[in-house]
Design a protein around this motif. Structure first.
Motif, PDB file in Angstrom:
ATOM      1  N   THR A 252       0.857  -1.334   0.018  1.00 37.42           N
ATOM      2  CA  THR A 252      -0.015  -0.102  -0.034  1.00 37.42           C
ATOM      3  C   THR A 252       0.819   1.255   0.073  1.00 37.42           C
ATOM      4  OG1 THR A 252      -1.890  -1.289   1.329  1.00 37.42           O
ATOM      5  CG2 THR A 252      -1.943   1.193   1.175  1.00 37.42           C
ATOM      6  N   ALA A 253       1.958   1.121   0.892  1.00 38.68           N
ATOM      7  CA  ALA A 253       2.820   2.302   0.944  1.00 38.68           C
ATOM      8  C   ALA A 253       3.376   2.792  -0.566  1.00 38.68           C
ATOM      9  CB  ALA A 253       3.994   2.156   1.852  1.00 38.68           C
ATOM     10  N   HIS A 254       3.811   1.344  -1.288  1.00 36.25           N
ATOM     11  CA  HIS A 254       4.212   1.630  -2.865  1.00 36.25           C
ATOM     12  C   HIS A 254       3.420   2.316  -3.663  1.00 36.25           C
ATOM     13  CE1 HIS A 254       8.426  -0.718  -2.466  1.00 36.25           C
ATOM     14  NE2 HIS A 254       8.402   0.039  -1.599  1.00 36.25           N
ATOM     15  N   GLN A 255       2.166   1.728  -3.373  1.00 33.07           N
ATOM     16  CA  GLN A 255       0.864   2.210  -4.433  1.00 33.07           C
ATOM     17  C   GLN A 255       0.683   3.648  -4.287  1.00 33.07           C
ATOM     18  OE1 GLN A 255      -2.027  -0.596  -3.525  1.00 33.07           O
ATOM     19  NE2 GLN A 255      -1.021  -2.169  -4.332  1.00 33.07           N
ATOM     20  N   TRP A 256       0.742   3.877  -2.938  1.00 32.74           N
ATOM     21  CA  TRP A 256       0.714   5.505  -2.762  1.00 32.74           C
ATOM     22  C   TRP A 256       1.702   6.184  -3.492  1.00 32.74           C
ATOM     23  CZ3 TRP A 256      -1.796   8.838   1.002  1.00 32.74           C
ATOM     24  CH2 TRP A 256      -0.800  10.043   1.191  1.00 32.74           C
ATOM     25  N   SER A 257       3.049   5.936  -3.142  1.00 32.32           N
ATOM     26  CA  SER A 257       3.949   6.597  -3.840  1.00 32.32           C
ATOM     27  C   SER A 257       3.846   6.479  -5.098  1.00 32.32           C
ATOM     28  CB  SER A 257       5.345   6.017  -3.540  1.00 32.32           C
ATOM     29  OG  SER A 257       5.310   6.141  -2.000  1.00 32.32           O
ATOM     30  N   ALA A 258       3.307   5.359  -6.009  1.00 34.92           N
ATOM     31  CA  ALA A 258       3.325   5.385  -7.666  1.00 34.92           C
ATOM     32  C   ALA A 258       2.091   6.119  -7.813  1.00 34.92           C
ATOM     33  CB  ALA A 258       3.125   3.730  -7.860  1.00 34.92           C
ATOM     34  N   HIS A 259       1.065   6.223  -6.927  1.00 39.78           N
ATOM     35  CA  HIS A 259       0.070   7.032  -7.325  1.00 39.78           C
ATOM     36  C   HIS A 259       0.364   8.473  -7.728  1.00 39.78           C
ATOM     37  CE1 HIS A 259      -3.980   9.023  -7.329  1.00 39.78           C
ATOM     38  NE2 HIS A 259      -3.560   9.796  -6.471  1.00 39.78           N
TER      39      HIS A 259
ATOM     40  N   GLN B 113      13.603  11.468 -10.030  1.00 41.04           N
ATOM     41  CA  GLN B 113      12.095  10.985  -9.832  1.00 41.04           C
ATOM     42  C   GLN B 113      11.732   9.785 -10.693  1.00 41.04           C
ATOM     43  OE1 GLN B 113       9.833  12.739  -7.187  1.00 41.04           O
ATOM     44  NE2 GLN B 113       9.458  10.293  -7.659  1.00 41.04           N
ATOM     45  N   LEU B 114      12.395   9.526 -11.920  1.00 43.54           N
ATOM     46  CA  LEU B 114      12.055   8.358 -12.877  1.00 43.54           C
ATOM     47  C   LEU B 114      12.849   7.343 -11.883  1.00 43.54           C
ATOM     48  CD1 LEU B 114      12.634   9.794 -16.322  1.00 43.54           C
ATOM     49  CD2 LEU B 114      10.750   8.720 -15.472  1.00 43.54           C
ATOM     50  N   PHE B 115      14.109   7.385 -11.344  1.00 45.15           N
ATOM     51  CA  PHE B 115      14.685   6.254 -10.698  1.00 45.15           C
ATOM     52  C   PHE B 115      13.649   6.083  -9.419  1.00 45.15           C
ATOM     53  CE2 PHE B 115      17.267   5.544  -6.839  1.00 45.15           C
ATOM     54  CZ  PHE B 115      18.116   4.504  -7.156  1.00 45.15           C
ATOM     55  N   GLY B 116      13.303   7.005  -8.621  1.00 40.20           N
ATOM     56  CA  GLY B 116      12.259   6.883  -7.745  1.00 40.20           C
ATOM     57  C   GLY B 116      11.040   6.078  -8.064  1.00 40.20           C
ATOM     58  N   GLY B 117      10.527   6.314  -9.201  1.00 37.52           N
ATOM     59  CA  GLY B 117       9.218   5.730  -9.951  1.00 37.52           C
ATOM     60  C   GLY B 117       9.426   4.430 -10.089  1.00 37.52           C
ATOM     61  N   ARG B 118      10.551   4.053 -10.735  1.00 40.99           N
ATOM     62  CA  ARG B 118      10.815   2.627 -11.009  1.00 40.99           C
ATOM     63  C   ARG B 118      11.049   1.854  -9.595  1.00 40.99           C
ATOM     64  NH1 ARG B 118      14.573   5.329 -14.628  1.00 40.99           N
ATOM     65  NH2 ARG B 118      13.714   5.030 -17.056  1.00 40.99           N
ATOM     66  N   ARG B 119      11.685   2.477  -8.559  1.00 39.07           N
ATOM     67  CA  ARG B 119      11.624   1.839  -7.298  1.00 39.07           C
ATOM     68  C   ARG B 119      10.303   1.449  -6.669  1.00 39.07           C
ATOM     69  NH1 ARG B 119      14.295   5.003  -2.304  1.00 39.07           N
ATOM     70  NH2 ARG B 119      13.869   3.413  -0.706  1.00 39.07           N
ATOM     71  N   PHE B 120       9.509   2.312  -7.114  1.00 39.03           N
ATOM     72  CA  PHE B 120       7.990   2.285  -6.286  1.00 39.03           C
ATOM     73  C   PHE B 120       6.911   1.564  -7.196  1.00 39.03           C
ATOM     74  CE2 PHE B 120       9.919   5.867  -3.724  1.00 39.03           C
ATOM     75  CZ  PHE B 120       9.904   4.982  -2.722  1.00 39.03           C
ATOM     76  N   GLY B 121       7.434   1.118  -8.323  1.00 39.36           N
ATOM     77  CA  GLY B 121       6.366   0.463  -9.289  1.00 39.36           C
ATOM     78  C   GLY B 121       5.639   1.199 -10.141  1.00 39.36           C
TER      79      GLY B 121
END
Lengths: 213, 213
Positions: A126-133, A171-179
């Motif tokens: 859920t924490a990763h989905q939050w970030s990805a959102h 932010q792209l790096f973070g985006g990949r990390r969080f799915g």
């Protein structure tokens, strides 16, 4: 100059990119956030809030907060300008940077992920989905802005990477990390690829840091 | 100039303050976020993302994102400077502004409150506690920074209010709304009172807006 930095910290990566684009010499001092080194006395004496990135000038003056550090580097160092010289273009570059710096990154950083788990009781997924959102919402806005721009690309504001690229790559790096589904944003990926091909930039990336693992 | 603004929006309040401190003439156009006016076609034609504040220049050019708008106003308008002229002091002012603009405000805005309720299933009290948590954490850092400063006060950076005050006053307004214990931060309250006493500033406050209610 010294930069206190953590390989996977998006804001540290922003400043490493700015230094690389300016062609500046800097000693990178790793601070291992995952091991809690930023909360230990040794680093608290450097930055009382325990934050990376912290830039230490040769006279010992220390600067915090990546947006402030990047503007300082651009105002004081020689090398290519990270911000355009025209006030309207500067406003546009800062607008695109703030889309990441204010609307996306603050919602996906480590302390927020932790708070979602405790006290709010959510799991890692859920924490990763939050970030990805939030990342995808910000990328949608940024992709649309770049596609509507009168700059042809691949860079955001002209013939070379600048302040906008310093925000987008981390932010792209973070985006990949969080799915996050980064493949939905071809304009951002084009900008990233072109920036990574600029001499000196690869050394600023997370995986090029000595402590990466 | 026209400013599309909502009385209770913290980022709109920032820009209203910047305009007031510069002594600039501006037409304020209210956009009722609570009624969803920012999502209607009429406003989408002004700002495709549906965001306030949006500054419209006399030639029709539109600027978004309060940090970018405030820097633009300071670079182009006459009147008192909102940022110091010395690069280190500018970095310090931007650092203090980013403590609010990046570390606090993005975590307490309306879309985040809504996401905590749906899909995450939390109630209004939990959403307010979330906001108060991040606001108090940011205020602790900012209060400590101001108390450790070599500027005597009441303002953050010198003899007059500037960019830092444009961020602190709206965040105190938000803090009270979400139940943060703002009385724990006397240095911030002193800065707020001194700024509110500056001629022209009262007209920029949320409760002075025609649509306030």
């Amino acid at each position: 100059m010294k930069l206190y930095s953590y390989w996977r910290s998006g804001t540290s990566y922003r400043v490493r990119l700015a230094l690389a684009l300016k062609g500046a010499e800097v000693d990178i001092v790793p601070v291992n956030l995952a091991a809690g080194e930023h909360r230990e006395d040794a680093f608290r004496s450097i930055n009382p809030q325990g934050l990376v990135p912290t830039l230490e000038l040769d006279d010992g003056t220390r600067l915090s907060q990546s947006p402030a550090i990047i503007e300082y580097l651009d105002e004081t160092l020689p090398g290519p300008k990270l911000l355009p010289s025209n006030p309207l273009e500067r406003a546009r570059a800062r607008h695109l940077a703030a889309l990441i710096g204010c609307d996306v990154h603050p919602l996906q950083n480590l302390r927020v992920q932790r708070y979602l788990k405790d006290p709010l009781g959510h799991d890692q997924d859920t924490a990763h989905q939050w970030s990805a959102h939030w990342i995808e919402a910000g990328f949608e806005a940024l992709e649309a802005e770049l596609n509507a721009s009168n700059h042809a690309g691949p860079f955001a504001m002209g013939e070379a990477p600048g302040v906008v690229e310093c925000y987008v790559l981390p932010q792209l790096f973070g985006g990949r990390r969080f799915g996050a589904e980064v493949e939905r944003f071809p304009r951002l990926l084009e900008l990233e690829a072109a920036t990574l091909a600029v001499p000196g930039v690869q050394a600023a990336t997370p995986n090029a840091q000595p402590e990466a693992g």
